[in-house]
Design an enzyme around this catalytic site. Structure first.
Site, PDB file in Angstrom:
ATOM      1  N   LEU A  52      97.600  -8.697   6.277  1.00 46.05           N
ATOM      2  CA  LEU A  52      97.540  -8.739   4.655  1.00 46.05           C
ATOM      3  C   LEU A  52      98.304  -7.510   4.372  1.00 46.05           C
ATOM      4  O   LEU A  52      98.050  -6.319   4.896  1.00 46.05           O
ATOM      5  CB  LEU A  52      96.236  -8.357   4.595  1.00 46.05           C
ATOM      6  CG  LEU A  52      95.334  -9.706   4.837  1.00 46.05           C
ATOM      7  CD1 LEU A  52      93.948  -9.278   4.329  1.00 46.05           C
ATOM      8  CD2 LEU A  52      95.650 -11.106   3.966  1.00 46.05           C
ATOM      9  N   GLU A  53      99.101  -7.647   3.376  1.00 47.53           N
ATOM     10  CA  GLU A  53      99.947  -6.523   2.656  1.00 47.53           C
ATOM     11  C   GLU A  53      99.064  -5.802   1.744  1.00 47.53           C
ATOM     12  O   GLU A  53      98.509  -6.412   0.760  1.00 47.53           O
ATOM     13  CB  GLU A  53     101.353  -6.959   2.160  1.00 47.53           C
ATOM     14  CG  GLU A  53     102.310  -5.853   1.883  1.00 47.53           C
ATOM     15  CD  GLU A  53     102.039  -5.179   0.681  1.00 47.53           C
ATOM     16  OE1 GLU A  53     101.995  -3.722   0.830  1.00 47.53           O
ATOM     17  OE2 GLU A  53     101.555  -5.668  -0.214  1.00 47.53           O
ATOM     18  N   LEU A  54      98.667  -4.421   2.096  1.00 41.83           N
ATOM     19  CA  LEU A  54      97.731  -3.936   1.180  1.00 41.83           C
ATOM     20  C   LEU A  54      97.869  -3.608  -0.428  1.00 41.83           C
ATOM     21  O   LEU A  54      97.079  -3.799  -1.162  1.00 41.83           O
ATOM     22  CB  LEU A  54      97.133  -2.395   1.860  1.00 41.83           C
ATOM     23  CG  LEU A  54      96.589  -2.572   3.159  1.00 41.83           C
ATOM     24  CD1 LEU A  54      96.459  -1.187   3.605  1.00 41.83           C
ATOM     25  CD2 LEU A  54      95.272  -3.669   3.319  1.00 41.83           C
TER      26      LEU A  54
ATOM     27  N   ASP B 185      80.315  -5.667 -13.901  1.00 47.20           N
ATOM     28  CA  ASP B 185      79.777  -5.787 -12.787  1.00 47.20           C
ATOM     29  C   ASP B 185      80.444  -4.628 -11.696  1.00 47.20           C
ATOM     30  O   ASP B 185      81.591  -4.708 -11.756  1.00 47.20           O
ATOM     31  CB  ASP B 185      79.630  -7.093 -11.964  1.00 47.20           C
ATOM     32  CG  ASP B 185      78.559  -8.218 -12.651  1.00 47.20           C
ATOM     33  OD1 ASP B 185      77.749  -7.330 -13.287  1.00 47.20           O
ATOM     34  OD2 ASP B 185      78.695  -9.310 -12.510  1.00 47.20           O
TER      35      ASP B 185
ATOM     36  N   GLU C 171      78.842 -13.281  -5.848  1.00 45.94           N
ATOM     37  CA  GLU C 171      78.557 -14.225  -4.714  1.00 45.94           C
ATOM     38  C   GLU C 171      80.046 -15.104  -4.716  1.00 45.94           C
ATOM     39  O   GLU C 171      80.188 -15.333  -3.632  1.00 45.94           O
ATOM     40  CB  GLU C 171      77.488 -14.875  -4.840  1.00 45.94           C
ATOM     41  CG  GLU C 171      75.991 -14.502  -4.617  1.00 45.94           C
ATOM     42  CD  GLU C 171      75.606 -13.549  -6.313  1.00 45.94           C
ATOM     43  OE1 GLU C 171      74.649 -13.151  -6.012  1.00 45.94           O
ATOM     44  OE2 GLU C 171      76.468 -13.926  -7.186  1.00 45.94           O
TER      45      GLU C 171
ATOM     46  N   CYS D 188      80.431 -10.067 -15.684  1.00 40.76           N
ATOM     47  CA  CYS D 188      79.209 -11.037 -15.639  1.00 40.76           C
ATOM     48  C   CYS D 188      79.934 -12.338 -16.308  1.00 40.76           C
ATOM     49  O   CYS D 188      80.170 -11.982 -17.586  1.00 40.76           O
ATOM     50  CB  CYS D 188      78.003 -10.595 -16.251  1.00 40.76           C
ATOM     51  SG  CYS D 188      76.832 -12.019 -16.233  1.00 40.76           S
TER      52      CYS D 188
END
Length: 113
Positions: free
Chosen positions: A69-71, A54, A89, A47
């Protein structure tokens, strides 16, 4: 209200958005018209106001075009949020922007819980 201190400031709201994140690597997609979901059930950040941890759940779903995407690099990218003061958010929106920038998918959705 006069004299009342704001709990959350514009600085809190913008915290972490200008952080230098590692590049998300990609590799050439071999198949057309399919969906990939990356589920991250133990996502953590901090936070920006309190400094407290969080905990969240991030789900990235996308349809690759020319790149996937390469993980490993995606995990390294997401791990960067662990000690970063940023609102959940903002994380969802930043992850979406960075996934789109890296892979240029047909479409992408990022959900945070």
């Amino acid at each position: 209200m006069a004299g009342k201190q704001q709990r959350y400031t514009p600085e809190h709201a913008a915290a972490g958005l200008d952080h230098a994140f590692p590049e998300i690597e990609t590799w050439p997609n071999q198949f057309p018209a399919y969906e990939i979901t990356v589920d991250v059930p133990e996502f953590t950040s901090v936070c920006p106001k309190t400094g407290l941890p969080d905990f969240g759940h991030i789900v990235i779903t996308y349809m690759p075009d020319k790149l996937c995407l390469e993980l490993r690099s995606l995990k390294e990218y997401l791990f960067t949020y662990r000690n970063l003061g940023i609102f959940q958010e903002n994380i969802v929106n930043r992850v979406l922007e960075d996934v789109v920038r890296a892979a240029r998918p047909v479409w992408a959705v990022v959900k945070g819980d």
